[in-house]
Scaffold this motif. Structure first.
Motif, PDB file in Angstrom:
ATOM      1  N   ALA A  10     -38.221 -10.242  16.256  1.00 48.69           N
ATOM      2  CA  ALA A  10     -38.521  -9.981  17.669  1.00 48.69           C
ATOM      3  C   ALA A  10     -37.853  -8.697  18.151  1.00 48.69           C
ATOM      4  N   GLY A  11     -36.624  -8.469  17.728  1.00 51.00           N
ATOM      5  CA  GLY A  11     -35.931  -7.241  18.125  1.00 51.00           C
ATOM      6  C   GLY A  11     -36.613  -6.009  17.572  1.00 51.00           C
ATOM      7  N   LEU A  12     -37.053  -6.089  16.316  1.00 47.18           N
ATOM      8  CA  LEU A  12     -37.765  -4.958  15.723  1.00 47.18           C
ATOM      9  C   LEU A  12     -39.118  -4.761  16.395  1.00 47.18           C
ATOM     10  N   ALA A  13     -39.789  -5.855  16.752  1.00 45.20           N
ATOM     11  CA  ALA A  13     -41.084  -5.759  17.434  1.00 45.20           C
ATOM     12  C   ALA A  13     -40.932  -5.092  18.797  1.00 45.20           C
ATOM     13  N   ALA A  14     -39.750  -5.222  19.395  1.00 53.35           N
ATOM     14  CA  ALA A  14     -39.513  -4.594  20.699  1.00 53.35           C
ATOM     15  C   ALA A  14     -39.609  -3.073  20.615  1.00 53.35           C
ATOM     16  N   LEU A  15     -39.366  -2.507  19.444  1.00 56.16           N
ATOM     17  CA  LEU A  15     -39.442  -1.048  19.296  1.00 56.16           C
ATOM     18  C   LEU A  15     -40.871  -0.534  19.500  1.00 56.16           C
ATOM     19  N   PRO A  16     -41.865  -1.040  18.736  1.00 54.50           N
ATOM     20  CA  PRO A  16     -43.223  -0.552  18.994  1.00 54.50           C
ATOM     21  C   PRO A  16     -43.763  -1.007  20.356  1.00 54.50           C
ATOM     22  N   VAL A  17     -43.315  -2.163  20.851  1.00 56.88           N
ATOM     23  CA  VAL A  17     -43.743  -2.591  22.191  1.00 56.88           C
ATOM     24  C   VAL A  17     -43.305  -1.542  23.211  1.00 56.88           C
ATOM     25  N   THR A  18     -42.066  -1.114  23.103  1.00 56.65           N
ATOM     26  CA  THR A  18     -41.542  -0.106  24.023  1.00 56.65           C
ATOM     27  C   THR A  18     -42.334   1.193  23.923  1.00 56.65           C
ATOM     28  N   MET A  19     -42.639   1.609  22.688  1.00 57.43           N
ATOM     29  CA  MET A  19     -43.412   2.830  22.515  1.00 57.43           C
ATOM     30  C   MET A  19     -44.800   2.683  23.126  1.00 57.43           C
ATOM     31  N   HIS A  20     -45.462   1.554  22.878  1.00 56.13           N
ATOM     32  CA  HIS A  20     -46.806   1.360  23.419  1.00 56.13           C
ATOM     33  C   HIS A  20     -46.797   1.332  24.945  1.00 56.13           C
ATOM     34  N   LEU A  21     -45.787   0.741  25.534  1.00 55.83           N
ATOM     35  CA  LEU A  21     -45.693   0.737  26.996  1.00 55.83           C
ATOM     36  C   LEU A  21     -45.451   2.148  27.528  1.00 55.83           C
ATOM     37  N   ALA A  22     -44.670   2.927  26.803  1.00 56.76           N
ATOM     38  CA  ALA A  22     -44.469   4.324  27.199  1.00 56.76           C
ATOM     39  C   ALA A  22     -45.780   5.104  27.096  1.00 56.76           C
ATOM     40  N   ILE A  23     -46.557   4.824  26.072  1.00 53.82           N
ATOM     41  CA  ILE A  23     -47.861   5.479  25.916  1.00 53.82           C
ATOM     42  C   ILE A  23     -48.780   5.097  27.073  1.00 53.82           C
ATOM     43  N   VAL A  24     -48.768   3.816  27.447  1.00 49.49           N
ATOM     44  CA  VAL A  24     -49.573   3.364  28.584  1.00 49.49           C
ATOM     45  C   VAL A  24     -49.192   4.149  29.841  1.00 49.49           C
ATOM     46  N   ALA A  25     -47.906   4.417  29.988  1.00 47.92           N
ATOM     47  CA  ALA A  25     -47.415   5.156  31.151  1.00 47.92           C
ATOM     48  C   ALA A  25     -47.691   6.657  31.049  1.00 47.92           C
ATOM     49  N   GLY A  26     -48.246   7.103  29.925  1.00 48.49           N
ATOM     50  CA  GLY A  26     -48.615   8.505  29.784  1.00 48.49           C
ATOM     51  C   GLY A  26     -47.655   9.367  28.977  1.00 48.49           C
ATOM     52  N   ALA A  27     -46.700   8.739  28.307  1.00 52.11           N
ATOM     53  CA  ALA A  27     -45.759   9.521  27.497  1.00 52.11           C
ATOM     54  C   ALA A  27     -46.509  10.236  26.365  1.00 52.11           C
ATOM     55  N   PRO A  28     -46.100  11.443  26.023  1.00 51.10           N
ATOM     56  CA  PRO A  28     -46.776  12.223  24.980  1.00 51.10           C
ATOM     57  C   PRO A  28     -46.318  11.815  23.572  1.00 51.10           C
ATOM     58  N   LEU A  42     -52.300  10.082  24.961  1.00 52.31           N
ATOM     59  CA  LEU A  42     -53.554   9.456  24.571  1.00 52.31           C
ATOM     60  C   LEU A  42     -54.506   9.444  25.764  1.00 52.31           C
ATOM     61  N   PRO A  43     -55.816   9.530  25.504  1.00 53.13           N
ATOM     62  CA  PRO A  43     -56.790   9.401  26.585  1.00 53.13           C
ATOM     63  C   PRO A  43     -56.684   7.999  27.215  1.00 53.13           C
ATOM     64  N   PRO A  44     -57.175   7.839  28.447  1.00 52.11           N
ATOM     65  CA  PRO A  44     -57.029   6.561  29.153  1.00 52.11           C
ATOM     66  C   PRO A  44     -57.500   5.339  28.358  1.00 52.11           C
ATOM     67  N   ARG A  45     -58.640   5.424  27.712  1.00 53.07           N
ATOM     68  CA  ARG A  45     -59.147   4.270  26.948  1.00 53.07           C
ATOM     69  C   ARG A  45     -58.175   3.885  25.827  1.00 53.07           C
ATOM     70  N   TRP A  46     -57.615   4.872  25.164  1.00 54.28           N
ATOM     71  CA  TRP A  46     -56.667   4.613  24.085  1.00 54.28           C
ATOM     72  C   TRP A  46     -55.351   4.075  24.636  1.00 54.28           C
ATOM     73  N   ARG A  47     -54.976   4.500  25.835  1.00 57.50           N
ATOM     74  CA  ARG A  47     -53.773   3.944  26.462  1.00 57.50           C
ATOM     75  C   ARG A  47     -53.986   2.469  26.781  1.00 57.50           C
ATOM     76  N   GLY A  48     -55.206   2.101  27.158  1.00 62.00           N
ATOM     77  CA  GLY A  48     -55.530   0.686  27.362  1.00 62.00           C
ATOM     78  C   GLY A  48     -55.364  -0.114  26.082  1.00 62.00           C
ATOM     79  N   LEU A  49     -55.777   0.470  24.973  1.00 64.18           N
ATOM     80  CA  LEU A  49     -55.592  -0.199  23.676  1.00 64.18           C
ATOM     81  C   LEU A  49     -54.106  -0.331  23.331  1.00 64.18           C
ATOM     82  N   ALA A  50     -53.311   0.649  23.750  1.00 60.95           N
ATOM     83  CA  ALA A  50     -51.867   0.557  23.530  1.00 60.95           C
ATOM     84  C   ALA A  50     -51.288  -0.636  24.290  1.00 60.95           C
ATOM     85  N   ALA A  51     -51.817  -0.912  25.471  1.00 66.11           N
ATOM     86  CA  ALA A  51     -51.368  -2.078  26.237  1.00 66.11           C
ATOM     87  C   ALA A  51     -51.725  -3.366  25.499  1.00 66.11           C
ATOM     88  N   VAL A  52     -52.909  -3.405  24.898  1.00 67.86           N
ATOM     89  CA  VAL A  52     -53.324  -4.578  24.113  1.00 67.86           C
ATOM     90  C   VAL A  52     -52.407  -4.743  22.906  1.00 67.86           C
TER      91      VAL A  52
END
Length: 122
Positions: A10-28, A42-52
């Motif tokens: 779970a702790g290791l999974a938090a790393l990519p979760v954090t990155m994906h949430l940053a991507i959703v927020a528009g981080a480069p 990422l384009p908006p549609r791909w940021r949505g996939l990052a949230a998924v």
């Protein structure tokens, strides 16, 4: 022991979760995901996939915690599918054309697979 391994997963999974949430927020951070197809934001549609992806990773972590009796018991049925998705993600990241993605996520996912197998087999 399985509880420690589940917490590790779970702790290791938090790393990519954090990155994906940053991507959703528009981080480069595009060079660290989807094979580096989009090196910056990422384009908006791909940021949505990052949230998924972030939601899926949280569910997978909860399945591991459930299997080790740390979290909601009904989610333990999702444990082995979560292990399979983690292993497939490891293979995909190891084969990524993006060097930053390979270097960052291959070791994280390898440790996640090992932790998950420990949870499932101990």
């Amino acid at each position: 022991m399985s509880q420690t391994l589940a917490l590790t997963y779970a702790g290791l999974a938090a790393l990519p979760v954090t990155m994906h949430l940053a991507i959703v927020a528009g981080a480069p951070l595009g060079r660290f995901t989807v094979g580096g197809r989009f090196p910056n934001r990422l384009p908006p549609r791909w940021r949505g996939l990052a949230a998924v992806q972030a939601a899926l990773l949280v569910l997978m972590a909860l399945a591991a915690l459930s299997r080790a009796h740390v979290a909601l018991d009904p989610l333990k049925i999702l444990f082995w599918p979560a292990v399979a998705v983690t292993a497939l993600s490891l293979l995909a990241n190891a084969a990524s054309p993006s060097r930053p993605e390979r270097l960052l996520w291959t070791p994280v996912l390898a440790l996640m697979v090992l932790a998950a197998l420990g949870v499932g087999l101990l």
